[in-house]
Scaffold this motif. Structure first.
Motif, PDB file in Angstrom:
ATOM      1  N   LEU A   5      91.207  -5.437  84.716  1.00 48.74           N
ATOM      2  CA  LEU A   5      90.555  -4.829  83.562  1.00 48.74           C
ATOM      3  C   LEU A   5      89.109  -5.307  83.481  1.00 48.74           C
ATOM      4  CD1 LEU A   5      90.691  -3.129  80.957  1.00 48.74           C
ATOM      5  CD2 LEU A   5      91.520  -5.181  79.761  1.00 48.74           C
ATOM      6  N   ASN A   6      88.213  -4.375  83.660  1.00 51.08           N
ATOM      7  CA  ASN A   6      86.771  -4.661  83.527  1.00 51.08           C
ATOM      8  C   ASN A   6      86.323  -5.852  84.359  1.00 51.08           C
ATOM      9  OD1 ASN A   6      86.479  -2.511  81.732  1.00 51.08           O
ATOM     10  ND2 ASN A   6      86.912  -3.790  79.954  1.00 51.08           N
ATOM     11  N   GLY A   7      86.849  -5.929  85.589  1.00 49.64           N
ATOM     12  CA  GLY A   7      86.388  -6.948  86.523  1.00 49.64           C
ATOM     13  C   GLY A   7      87.222  -8.201  86.579  1.00 49.64           C
ATOM     14  N   THR A   8      88.275  -8.289  85.762  1.00 48.10           N
ATOM     15  CA  THR A   8      89.092  -9.498  85.708  1.00 48.10           C
ATOM     16  C   THR A   8      90.558  -9.150  85.927  1.00 48.10           C
ATOM     17  OG1 THR A   8      87.564 -10.552  84.158  1.00 48.10           O
ATOM     18  CG2 THR A   8      89.786 -11.464  84.307  1.00 48.10           C
ATOM     19  N   ILE A   9      91.228  -9.914  86.777  1.00 53.17           N
ATOM     20  CA  ILE A   9      92.663  -9.761  86.983  1.00 53.17           C
ATOM     21  C   ILE A   9      93.394 -10.729  86.055  1.00 53.17           C
ATOM     22  CG2 ILE A   9      94.572 -10.071  88.604  1.00 53.17           C
ATOM     23  CD1 ILE A   9      92.750  -9.130  90.832  1.00 53.17           C
ATOM     24  N   SER A  10      94.360 -10.202  85.311  1.00 50.54           N
ATOM     25  CA  SER A  10      95.119 -11.044  84.379  1.00 50.54           C
ATOM     26  C   SER A  10      96.509 -10.462  84.215  1.00 50.54           C
ATOM     27  CB  SER A  10      94.413 -11.121  83.026  1.00 50.54           C
ATOM     28  OG  SER A  10      94.362  -9.832  82.422  1.00 50.54           O
ATOM     29  N   ARG A  16      93.513  -6.884  76.704  1.00 51.71           N
ATOM     30  CA  ARG A  16      93.156  -6.300  75.414  1.00 51.71           C
ATOM     31  C   ARG A  16      92.152  -5.177  75.622  1.00 51.71           C
ATOM     32  NH1 ARG A  16      89.188  -6.128  71.697  1.00 51.71           N
ATOM     33  NH2 ARG A  16      89.797  -6.001  69.479  1.00 51.71           N
ATOM     34  N   ILE A  17      92.470  -4.021  75.078  1.00 51.57           N
ATOM     35  CA  ILE A  17      91.552  -2.889  75.076  1.00 51.57           C
ATOM     36  C   ILE A  17      91.162  -2.618  73.631  1.00 51.57           C
ATOM     37  CG2 ILE A  17      91.312  -0.409  75.539  1.00 51.57           C
ATOM     38  CD1 ILE A  17      93.155  -0.773  77.911  1.00 51.57           C
ATOM     39  N   GLU A  79      97.501  -9.318  94.571  1.00 52.84           N
ATOM     40  CA  GLU A  79      97.853 -10.212  93.469  1.00 52.84           C
ATOM     41  C   GLU A  79      99.261  -9.948  92.942  1.00 52.84           C
ATOM     42  OE1 GLU A  79      96.440 -12.744  91.879  1.00 52.84           O
ATOM     43  OE2 GLU A  79      94.640 -12.836  93.123  1.00 52.84           O
ATOM     44  N   ASN A  80      99.728  -8.718  93.074  1.00 53.85           N
ATOM     45  CA  ASN A  80     101.068  -8.363  92.605  1.00 53.85           C
ATOM     46  C   ASN A  80     102.117  -8.453  93.706  1.00 53.85           C
ATOM     47  OD1 ASN A  80     101.193  -7.330  89.644  1.00 53.85           O
ATOM     48  ND2 ASN A  80      99.272  -6.473  90.443  1.00 53.85           N
ATOM     49  N   GLY A  81     101.733  -8.977  94.869  1.00 54.54           N
ATOM     50  CA  GLY A  81     102.677  -9.109  95.966  1.00 54.54           C
ATOM     51  C   GLY A  81     103.103  -7.793  96.558  1.00 54.54           C
ATOM     52  N   LEU A  82     102.254  -6.766  96.418  1.00 50.62           N
ATOM     53  CA  LEU A  82     102.589  -5.430  96.914  1.00 50.62           C
ATOM     54  C   LEU A  82     101.791  -5.061  98.164  1.00 50.62           C
ATOM     55  CD1 LEU A  82     102.740  -3.504  93.515  1.00 50.62           C
ATOM     56  CD2 LEU A  82     104.657  -4.379  94.873  1.00 50.62           C
ATOM     57  N   ASP A  83     101.110  -6.050  98.760  1.00 50.73           N
ATOM     58  CA  ASP A  83     100.284  -5.748  99.925  1.00 50.73           C
ATOM     59  C   ASP A  83     101.128  -5.397 101.143  1.00 50.73           C
ATOM     60  OD1 ASP A  83     100.987  -8.471  99.526  1.00 50.73           O
ATOM     61  OD2 ASP A  83      99.771  -9.036 101.238  1.00 50.73           O
ATOM     62  N   LEU A 114      90.312   0.258  84.003  1.00 49.73           N
ATOM     63  CA  LEU A 114      91.614  -0.394  84.147  1.00 49.73           C
ATOM     64  C   LEU A 114      92.260   0.050  85.451  1.00 49.73           C
ATOM     65  CD1 LEU A 114      94.153  -1.924  82.985  1.00 49.73           C
ATOM     66  CD2 LEU A 114      94.797   0.286  81.958  1.00 49.73           C
ATOM     67  N   ILE A 115      92.814  -0.913  86.192  1.00 50.85           N
ATOM     68  CA  ILE A 115      93.569  -0.606  87.408  1.00 50.85           C
ATOM     69  C   ILE A 115      94.946  -1.227  87.269  1.00 50.85           C
ATOM     70  CG2 ILE A 115      93.641  -0.720  89.928  1.00 50.85           C
ATOM     71  CD1 ILE A 115      90.640  -1.277  89.904  1.00 50.85           C
ATOM     72  N   THR A 116      95.972  -0.434  87.554  1.00 49.39           N
ATOM     73  CA  THR A 116      97.352  -0.918  87.540  1.00 49.39           C
ATOM     74  C   THR A 116      98.035  -0.504  88.835  1.00 49.39           C
ATOM     75  OG1 THR A 116      98.138   1.093  86.433  1.00 49.39           O
ATOM     76  CG2 THR A 116      97.518  -0.764  85.024  1.00 49.39           C
ATOM     77  N   CYS A 117      99.127  -1.168  89.160  1.00 52.11           N
ATOM     78  CA  CYS A 117      99.882  -0.796  90.351  1.00 52.11           C
ATOM     79  C   CYS A 117     101.355  -1.095  90.128  1.00 52.11           C
ATOM     80  CB  CYS A 117      99.359  -1.513  91.598  1.00 52.11           C
ATOM     81  SG  CYS A 117      99.469  -3.312  91.534  1.00 52.11           S
ATOM     82  N   ALA A 118     102.206  -0.460  90.919  1.00 48.27           N
ATOM     83  CA  ALA A 118     103.650  -0.650  90.779  1.00 48.27           C
ATOM     84  C   ALA A 118     104.333  -0.227  92.067  1.00 48.27           C
ATOM     85  CB  ALA A 118     104.193   0.162  89.609  1.00 48.27           C
TER      86      ALA A 118
END
Length: 282
Positions: A5-10, A16-17, A79-83, A114-118
């Motif tokens: 989110l906006n340059g930070t992975i958390s 928070r948006i 970061e999510n172990g999906l590589d 915002l970037i998300t993955c699944a």
């Protein structure tokens, strides 16, 4: 799950948006959804170019370069172990950010990205469609963009579910066939591949574009046309496409069985080879 989110992975629970974000309040934003195979995002450049062109069209300044966004997508998969996941989805959402009440654009926009993955399972083997009530509006700029407002698509999908079908078939406001709720559609007619033209209120999909280029290379004639619903009874096969599903055969439309077409399997095999080559080029 971790998000970018906006340059930070958390962690997603810590993100928070701003409650005044125009994406939340007005649907003022864009998105791209991409397929990743073993950490490799397919057609990433095409998705980023489409995002950049759409942002320029609606006057939404991207807070990061397209190259930075693409790199952030890869970092988030890692970061999510999906590589190394067989299949994963990656979604980039960008809004115009927080703003004052009303429709007027903020004088100094501060966009939210915002970037998300699944992880994903296998796509469906087949789909049934039913013509839904909502119509695609060819005159609306958002019909050709991956814009956030998707209420018509949501309602169409739910209407299809209530009628016992897997997905909706949407017409445009002129009464021509347009698309499924979140996919482009193709038909076989007299050995030729036919798909609704860009002036039918469709989103020009990335997979659609790849097939329009690929089909002639394997001897398949393809045409973009205005398709009246009356022609549906003459088609000898159909399939839908999007970035996450690839090609999925359609076996039933409005209660009429659609036969399996041998050329669908041939085209799907050629598309899989294209994806394999894209993975090998990583």
């Amino acid at each position: 799950m971790k998000i970018w989110l906006n340059g930070t992975i958390s962690d997603a629970r810590d993100a928070r948006i701003d409650p005044s974000d125009r994406g939340f309040l007005l649907g003022d934003g864009l998105f791209e959804t991409m397929l990743a195979l073993h950490g490799h995002i397919l057609f990433a450049d095409e998705h980023m170019l489409r995002l950049g062109a759409a942002a320029e069209l609606v006057g939404l300044p991207l807070p990061f370069s397209l190259a930075e966004i693409e790199m952030a997508c890869a970092d988030l998969l890692d970061e999510n172990g999906l590589d190394d996941a067989p299949r994963a989805s990656v979604r980039v959402t960008v809004t115009r950010g927080p703003g004052p009440r009303g429709l007027a654009l903020p004088a100094e926009p501060k966009p939210t990205l915002l970037i998300t993955c699944a992880e994903m399972g296998a796509p469906p083997e087949r789909l049934s469609l039913v013509t839904a009530t909502p119509r695609r509006n060819p005159w609306s700029p958002s019909s050709r963009l991956k814009a956030l407002p998707y209420m018509d698509n949501v309602l169409a999908k739910e209407e299809a579910r209530e009628k016992g079908a897997d997905d909706a078939l949407l017409l445009d406001t002129n009464g021509n066939v347009a698309c499924a709720s979140a996919a482009n559609i193709f038909f076989w007619e007299d050995g030729k591949l036919v798909t609704p033209s860009a002036n039918c209120g469709i989103l020009p999909g990335i997979t659609r574009a790849a097939l329009l280029e690929l089909a002639p290379d394997i001897g398949i004639d393809v045409s973009e046309e205005e398709i009246a619903p009356a022609r549906l009874s003459r088609f000898s096969g159909a399939f839908v496409t999007n970035s996450l599903m690839g090609l999925v055969p359609v076996t039933r439309i409005d209660g009429r069985d659609i036969p399996a077409h041998s050329m669908t399997a041939r085209l799907a095999a050629a598309y899989e080879l294209l994806l394999d080559a894209a993975e090998d080029d990583e």
